[in-house]
Design a protein around this motif. Structure first.
Motif, mmCIF file in Angstrom:
data_model
loop_
_atom_site.group_PDB
_atom_site.id
_atom_site.type_symbol
_atom_site.label_atom_id
_atom_site.label_comp_id
_atom_site.label_asym_id
_atom_site.label_seq_id
_atom_site.Cartn_x
_atom_site.Cartn_y
_atom_site.Cartn_z
ATOM 1 N N ALA A 6 0.816 -1.213 0.000
ATOM 2 C CA ALA A 6 0.000 0.000 0.000
ATOM 3 C C ALA A 6 0.851 1.265 0.000
ATOM 4 O O ALA A 6 0.423 2.307 -0.500
ATOM 5 N N ALA A 7 2.056 1.186 0.548
ATOM 6 C CA ALA A 7 2.936 2.353 0.612
ATOM 7 C C ALA A 7 3.483 2.740 -0.753
ATOM 8 O O ALA A 7 3.896 3.891 -0.951
ATOM 9 N N PHE A 8 3.471 1.797 -1.712
ATOM 10 C CA PHE A 8 4.083 2.086 -3.005
ATOM 11 C C PHE A 8 3.159 1.837 -4.197
ATOM 12 O O PHE A 8 3.562 2.049 -5.336
ATOM 13 N N TYR A 9 1.927 1.421 -3.926
ATOM 14 C CA TYR A 9 0.988 1.174 -5.021
ATOM 15 C C TYR A 9 -0.426 1.384 -4.506
ATOM 16 O O TYR A 9 -0.907 0.635 -3.658
ATOM 17 N N THR A 10 -1.084 2.406 -5.029
ATOM 18 C CA THR A 10 -2.464 2.701 -4.650
ATOM 19 C C THR A 10 -3.376 2.081 -5.697
ATOM 20 O O THR A 10 -3.419 2.539 -6.841
ATOM 21 N N GLU A 11 -4.119 1.058 -5.308
ATOM 22 C CA GLU A 11 -4.858 0.269 -6.289
ATOM 23 C C GLU A 11 -6.291 0.755 -6.443
ATOM 24 O O GLU A 11 -7.250 0.005 -6.237
ATOM 25 N N THR A 12 -6.425 2.037 -6.821
ATOM 26 C CA THR A 12 -7.753 2.583 -7.094
ATOM 27 C C THR A 12 -7.792 3.110 -8.524
ATOM 28 O O THR A 12 -6.765 3.573 -9.050
ATOM 29 N N PRO A 13 -8.948 3.075 -9.179
ATOM 30 C CA PRO A 13 -9.039 3.595 -10.547
ATOM 31 C C PRO A 13 -8.654 5.062 -10.635
ATOM 32 O O PRO A 13 -8.029 5.488 -11.622
ATOM 33 N N GLU A 14 -9.021 5.844 -9.622
ATOM 34 C CA GLU A 14 -8.724 7.285 -9.668
ATOM 35 C C GLU A 14 -7.213 7.532 -9.646
ATOM 36 O O GLU A 14 -6.700 8.368 -10.395
#
Length: 368
Positions: free
Chosen positions: A336-344
């Motif tokens: 989560a610290a290096f990849y935000t897995e949201t479409p936005e």
């Protein structure tokens, strides 16, 4: 960039193996051959690892743009997605071809870290601190040496004493000094974070070979190295990635805008660093006028990112620890610290990445 959110989501992956497959497929769809440099180890799921290279444009092009991903392994989820978006963007491909600018896509500079959800190489080295002449004395970092035991403590979560030691250092020297001590690069603690190594890593040696093969005939060289972990969520900070040279900084700002920041004047969210990868452009491609940036996308607040790195290193130092809830918690926090897995987030990442690449092509065009 007119792609819809579902299309953009398709550029991204959930594992290294999927990211590599998508990159190879994207390169093939764009009509490009891929040269693969196999890594000596296998990935987390037993998959083959490689630094994959695809080139659009002639080998003797006078202008060359490099777009690279996964210098810091786990950050490749973001970088690979941007590379796939560029490979699918026919308008960008046409712009580069018409401008006479070749584009070199280097996928997974650090494939081991990408696969294992680690920022470091398999040697536990930060690739972006590993660029030195190792026959000469290495930089000192007395701040890290003073805090090493507290940065990666004996127990996790960290004790109150460990946190107090870091807080006390910041009170004495300032928050930026603490950030510099932790992240600037250190060469004495091989089981610590931001360790620059005592020898060239596999990734360093392989990238040198790629540059010698692909980037020694151009006269103008641009480089966008894709990163995550610093700054506001979704914002792509354009960090000057050249030596401290006024002419190069002026070129970078002419290409990418006055918002280009620099570690040399304190305007960047990054602390001053040593052993930086872009220095290979000077040593391996000395014939070319070089202009580069690190495109640094924000994810979580700085303190949270550093906490994730500290926990991941504590875990790395304890291979005997099995599949426990604590292991899973640390690994999830690292991702989560290096990849935000949201479409936005992905939409913003691709838009800014494509924009920066188009600006670089414009800057590299003849007469600019």
């Amino acid at each position: 960039m007119t792609s819809t959110a579902p299309e953009i989501d398709g550029f991204f992956a959930t594992t290294y193996a999927e990211a590599r497959q998508k990159f190879l497929a994207s390169a093939e769809a764009a009509g490009l051959d891929v040269q693969s440099h196999p890594h000596p180890l296998v990935g987390r799921d037993g998959e083959a690892l490689a630094m994959d290279v695809a080139r659009a444009g002639p080998a003797d092009a006078a202008s060359l743009l490099i777009v690279s991903s996964a210098c810091h392994g786990i950050e490749g989820y973001c970088g690979s997605g941007v590379q796939n978006a560029l490979l699918a963007d026919t308008a960008f491909q046409r712009q580069a071809a018409e401008a006479g600018v070749a584009v070199l896509y280097i996928h997974a500079l650090n494939p081991w870290g990408f696969s294992w959800n680690r920022r470091t190489t398999h040697e536990n080295v930060d690739l972006n601190r590993n660029w030195h002449d190792f026959s000469k004395p290495l930089p000192d970092n007395p701040g890290y040496d003073e805090l090493a035991h507290w940065i990666v403590p004996d127990t996790w979560p960290p004790s109150a004493e460990a946190q107090a030691a870091l807080t006390a250092y910041a009170a004495r020297h300032g928050e930026r000094a603490l950030q510099a001590a932790i992240s600037g690069g250190q060469y004495t603690q091989p089981q610590g974070i931001f360790y620059g190594g005592r020898n060239p890593t596999w990734s360093q040696q392989t990238l040198r070979h790629v540059l010698q093969e692909q980037a020694t005939r151009c006269t103008r060289l641009g480089w966008i190295d894709l990163h995550t972990g610093l700054g506001p969520s979704g914002h792509g900070e354009r960090i000057f990635a050249c030596r401290n040279d006024a002419a190069a900084l002026a070129r970078a700002r002419a290409w990418w805008g006055d918002s280009v920041t620099s570690i040399y004047d304190g305007s960047s969210s990054s602390a001053p660093l040593v052993g930086l990868m872009w220095s290979a452009a000077d040593t391996e491609c000395a014939q070319a006028e070089y202009t580069g940036i690190a495109l640094e996308y924000g994810t979580v607040p700085l303190g949270e990112m550093l906490e994730a790195l500290r926990g991941a290193q504590w875990l790395e130092n304890r291979p005997e620890l099995g599949d426990t809830p604590l292991r899973r918690e640390i690994e999830q926090r690292m991702r989560a610290a290096f990849y935000t897995e949201t479409p936005e987030w992905k939409q913003r990442i691709v838009e800014q990445g494509v924009e920066a690449a188009r600006q670089a092509v414009q800057g590299l065009s003849p007469g600019k």
